[in-house]
Design a protein around this motif. Structure first.
Motif, mmCIF file in Angstrom:
data_model
loop_
_atom_site.group_PDB
_atom_site.id
_atom_site.type_symbol
_atom_site.label_atom_id
_atom_site.label_comp_id
_atom_site.label_asym_id
_atom_site.label_seq_id
_atom_site.Cartn_x
_atom_site.Cartn_y
_atom_site.Cartn_z
ATOM 1 N N THR A 1 3.212 4.818 0.208
ATOM 2 C CA THR A 1 4.475 5.142 -0.439
ATOM 3 C C THR A 1 5.351 5.909 0.543
ATOM 4 N N PRO A 2 6.661 5.884 0.344
ATOM 5 C CA PRO A 2 7.529 6.703 1.192
ATOM 6 C C PRO A 2 7.158 8.186 1.115
ATOM 7 N N GLU A 3 6.713 8.625 -0.060
ATOM 8 C CA GLU A 3 6.312 10.026 -0.226
ATOM 9 C C GLU A 3 5.119 10.378 0.662
ATOM 10 N N GLU A 4 4.207 9.426 0.853
ATOM 11 C CA GLU A 4 3.061 9.666 1.734
ATOM 12 C C GLU A 4 3.508 9.823 3.188
ATOM 13 N N LEU A 5 4.508 9.052 3.595
ATOM 14 C CA LEU A 5 5.024 9.187 4.957
ATOM 15 C C LEU A 5 5.682 10.553 5.153
ATOM 16 N N VAL A 6 6.451 10.984 4.171
ATOM 17 C CA VAL A 6 7.118 12.291 4.267
ATOM 18 C C VAL A 6 6.079 13.416 4.234
ATOM 19 N N ALA A 7 5.051 13.273 3.404
ATOM 20 C CA ALA A 7 3.989 14.285 3.347
ATOM 21 C C ALA A 7 3.242 14.362 4.682
ATOM 22 N N ALA A 8 3.028 13.237 5.316
ATOM 23 C CA ALA A 8 2.367 13.233 6.630
ATOM 24 C C ALA A 8 3.237 13.935 7.662
ATOM 25 N N LYS A 9 4.551 13.712 7.597
ATOM 26 C CA LYS A 9 5.480 14.409 8.504
ATOM 27 C C LYS A 9 5.388 15.911 8.294
ATOM 28 N N ASP A 10 5.413 16.341 7.037
ATOM 29 C CA ASP A 10 5.342 17.759 6.727
ATOM 30 C C ASP A 10 4.021 18.362 7.209
ATOM 31 N N ALA A 11 2.927 17.631 7.044
ATOM 32 C CA ALA A 11 1.608 18.117 7.492
ATOM 33 C C ALA A 11 1.570 18.269 9.009
#
Length: 116
Positions: free
Chosen positions: A103-113
């Motif tokens: 999901t796009p949210e998973e990509l953004v969460a990976a960026k934040d991590a």
């Protein structure tokens, strides 16, 4: 005159009409197993670099050159830059997420991590 034959009674159906229970769908990965941010970032970077125009835009916006990108593949900030690039352009974020089966949210969460 062209005639299209849609049914052939002498042949069995190509796909039998088996009802698929909703509880038997196959997930891409177990829901309890979050994606590794570095692996996801490398996959996203690969997706970014697949298209020559998109790759040129990424390098221009990040100020990276191919050599510094190559040597920085282990650096979380370099990896996060690919995800940041996608997050800043929603159409690419959505297309990358579809291509990577996340999901796009998973990509953004990976960026934040990676940026933490």
């Amino acid at each position: 005159m062209i005639r299209f034959v849609t049914e052939r009674p002498d042949l069995p159906p190509v796909l039998p009409d088996y009802p698929l229970p909703k509880d038997r769908t196959i997930p891409h990965r177990p829901a309890s197993e979050p994606a590794n941010p570095q692996v996801l970032a490398l996959a996203a970077l690969g997706w970014v670099l697949e298209c020559e125009d998109r790759a040129a835009r990424y390098l221009e916006l990040t100020g990276l050159d191919p050599d510094s990108l190559r040597t920085g593949l282990g650096d979380p900030m370099i990896l996060a830059s690919a995800l940041e690039f996608l997050a800043n352009h929603e159409p690419d974020l959505i297309r990358a997420a579809e291509a990577l089966a996340v999901t796009p949210e998973e990509l953004v969460a990976a960026k934040d991590a990676l940026q933490a």
